[in-house]
Enzyme design. Structure first.
Site, PDB file in Angstrom:
ATOM      1  N   TYR A   1     -11.756  29.217 -27.094  1.00  0.00           N
ATOM      2  CA  TYR A   1     -12.680  28.873 -26.020  1.00  0.00           C
ATOM      3  C   TYR A   1     -12.943  30.074 -25.137  1.00  0.00           C
ATOM      4  O   TYR A   1     -12.256  31.101 -25.227  1.00  0.00           O
ATOM      5  CB  TYR A   1     -12.136  27.702 -25.193  1.00  0.00           C
ATOM      6  CG  TYR A   1     -11.021  28.054 -24.234  1.00  0.00           C
ATOM      7  CD1 TYR A   1      -9.745  28.360 -24.689  1.00  0.00           C
ATOM      8  CD2 TYR A   1     -11.244  28.108 -22.861  1.00  0.00           C
ATOM      9  CE1 TYR A   1      -8.727  28.691 -23.806  1.00  0.00           C
ATOM     10  CE2 TYR A   1     -10.224  28.436 -21.972  1.00  0.00           C
ATOM     11  CZ  TYR A   1      -8.972  28.727 -22.450  1.00  0.00           C
ATOM     12  OH  TYR A   1      -7.968  29.066 -21.584  1.00  0.00           O
TER      13      TYR A   1
ATOM     14  N   GLU B   1       1.936  36.751 -17.388  1.00  0.00           N
ATOM     15  CA  GLU B   1       0.668  36.497 -16.689  1.00  0.00           C
ATOM     16  C   GLU B   1       0.752  35.139 -16.005  1.00  0.00           C
ATOM     17  O   GLU B   1       1.768  34.439 -16.104  1.00  0.00           O
ATOM     18  CB  GLU B   1      -0.510  36.550 -17.669  1.00  0.00           C
ATOM     19  CG  GLU B   1      -0.408  35.561 -18.812  1.00  0.00           C
ATOM     20  CD  GLU B   1      -1.493  35.736 -19.872  1.00  0.00           C
ATOM     21  OE1 GLU B   1      -2.600  36.222 -19.580  1.00  0.00           O
ATOM     22  OE2 GLU B   1      -1.208  35.360 -21.034  1.00  0.00           O
TER      23      GLU B   1
ATOM     24  N   LEU C   1      -3.292  37.419 -22.459  1.00  0.00           N
ATOM     25  CA  LEU C   1      -4.718  37.376 -22.745  1.00  0.00           C
ATOM     26  C   LEU C   1      -5.376  38.627 -22.153  1.00  0.00           C
ATOM     27  O   LEU C   1      -5.045  39.029 -21.030  1.00  0.00           O
ATOM     28  CB  LEU C   1      -5.355  36.125 -22.130  1.00  0.00           C
ATOM     29  CG  LEU C   1      -6.828  35.962 -22.506  1.00  0.00           C
ATOM     30  CD1 LEU C   1      -6.964  35.537 -23.962  1.00  0.00           C
ATOM     31  CD2 LEU C   1      -7.521  34.969 -21.596  1.00  0.00           C
TER      32      LEU C   1
HETATM   33  N1  PDD Z   1      -8.387  31.293 -18.201  1.00  0.00           N
HETATM   34  N2  PDD Z   1      -4.675  34.696 -18.856  1.00  0.00           N
HETATM   35  C1  PDD Z   1      -4.765  33.420 -19.267  1.00  0.00           C
HETATM   36  C2  PDD Z   1      -3.581  32.780 -19.890  1.00  0.00           C
HETATM   37  C3  PDD Z   1      -5.985  32.717 -19.085  1.00  0.00           C
HETATM   38  O1  PDD Z   1      -6.079  31.434 -19.510  1.00  0.00           O
HETATM   39  C4  PDD Z   1      -7.079  33.364 -18.461  1.00  0.00           C
HETATM   40  C5  PDD Z   1      -8.394  32.684 -18.264  1.00  0.00           C
HETATM   41  C6  PDD Z   1      -6.918  34.697 -18.045  1.00  0.00           C
HETATM   42  C7  PDD Z   1      -8.037  35.462 -17.386  1.00  0.00           C
HETATM   43  O2  PDD Z   1      -9.034  35.816 -18.321  1.00  0.00           O
HETATM   44  P1  PDD Z   1     -10.556  35.995 -17.843  1.00  0.00           P
HETATM   45  O3  PDD Z   1     -10.545  36.995 -16.744  1.00  0.00           O
HETATM   46  O4  PDD Z   1     -11.229  36.508 -19.047  1.00  0.00           O
HETATM   47  O5  PDD Z   1     -11.033  34.655 -17.378  1.00  0.00           O
HETATM   48  C8  PDD Z   1      -5.711  35.330 -18.269  1.00  0.00           C
HETATM   49  C9  PDD Z   1      -9.628  30.564 -18.085  1.00  0.00           C
HETATM   50  C10 PDD Z   1     -10.405  30.901 -16.858  1.00  0.00           C
HETATM   51  C11 PDD Z   1      -9.343  29.077 -18.242  1.00  0.00           C
HETATM   52  O6  PDD Z   1      -8.520  28.779 -19.082  1.00  0.00           O
HETATM   53  O7  PDD Z   1      -9.957  28.252 -17.577  1.00  0.00           O
END
Ligand code: PDD
Length: 283
Positions: free
Chosen positions: A33, A179, A204
């Site tokens: 996703y 994280e 991630l």
């Molecule tokens: N989550 N680490 C994890 C485990 C995440 O699920 C997310 C993002 C990030 C940040 O990635 P980005 O900057 O590309 O959004 C880091 C999304 C927002 C979610 O699951 O809703």
């Protein structure tokens, strides 16, 4: 009010949207996703999100359901059809539908679903109050660089944090912070250096993280991409977390330790401001 959502080629009212019970996303969390934020009706950092989608699909050998251009067209349609000014677009691709079997065939037809979520992104109260986090063991699998829908560990961590009266959880493995439950974690040490975990299979590769790090460089702030311990985090002058759905949120408490003065620090506040400004300018 009912939203219009997208399911496998069709725009339908959310109550009419359906996916097979044999979809491998449902049975095996066999899907990936992306969440792209929307501000002023525009998609922020969508190029990065689509590039990461391609990478996640390739890592799992899931066929591509559409070209980037087709996906952008669907995202824009959903923004218009739902009158979305601010919030996010969720996109999910699964390997597709087949009778339940651990093994899968190479030529499955992937499923694709997109929907909008209206949300206050720029003026979220957490940006001014900051958030508190608790530390929890990172019990996830070892390919956290793939953005899969297998999010149970993060979901449990987040709920554990809320039950403990905190806002989020930072996950810890072998003594080091990996994280946040759905965001990347940063601290600012007493020398003003930003420390955040380096990229690898353990976290991630956040799109917001990458954009913020390029701002860190252009602002001339010192940066170390390496694992940091909870003790370092407790002693930090600032901490913050980045994601598409939050941008930059200051972290003002970690477990029982107040960070800095217990209010959002200047580095996080500044990075949030310039992230939103520059991301909107390139949208
Ligand atoms: N989550 N680490 C994890 C485990 C995440 O699920 C997310 C993002 C990030 C940040 O990635 P980005 O900057 O590309 O959004 C880091 C999304 C927002 C979610 O699951 O809703």
């Amino acid at each position: 009010m009912s939203r219009t959502v997208y399911v496998n080629g069709k725009y339908v009212a959310e109550e009419d949207a359906s996916i097979s019970i044999f979809d491998r996303g449902f049975l095996f969390a066999d899907g990936v996703y992306e969440v792209t934020s929307v501000v002023e009706g525009k998609l922020l950092d969508n190029v990065g999100h689509l590039a990461r989608l391609r990478r996640s699909l390739a890592e799992l050998g899931i066929a591509s359901p559409a070209t980037d251009e087709e996906i952008v067209e669907i995202q824009k349609q959903l923004i218009v059809r739902n009158g979305l000014q601010e919030g996010g677009i969720y996109l999910q691709v699964t390997r597709g539908t087949a009778d339940r079997d651990f093994a899968f065939s190479a030529n499955m037809q992937p499923s694709m679903v997109l929907f909008t979520q209206a949300r206050n992104q720029r003026n979220a109260p957490q940006a001014t109050t900051g958030i508190s986090v608790i530390s929890v063991p990172d019990i996830r699998w070892r390919r956290r660089d793939i953005k899969t829908v297998g999010l149970l560990a993060q979901s449990l961590a987040k709920q554990q944090a809320l039950d403990a009266g905190a806002n989020d959880a930072w996950m810890v493995e072998d003594g080091f912070v990996t994280e946040g439950s759905s965001n990347n974690a940063f601290i600012v040490d007493t020398h003003g250096t930003i420390v955040t975990r380096h990229l690898g299979n353990e976290i991630l590769h956040g799109i917001t993280r990458a954009a913020v790090l390029s701002l860190v460089e252009s602002e001339g702030i010192k940066l170390e991409e390496r694992p940091f311990t909870l003790e370092e985090a407790y002693a930090a002058t600032e901490a913050f977390a980045t994601s598409a759905s939050t941008f930059v949120w200051p972290v003002v408490k970690i477990d029982d330790h107040v960070i800095g003065d217990g209010v959002p620090g200047p580095v996080a506040v500044k990075l949030r401001e310039i992230y939103i400004e520059t991301a909107l300018a390139r949208a």
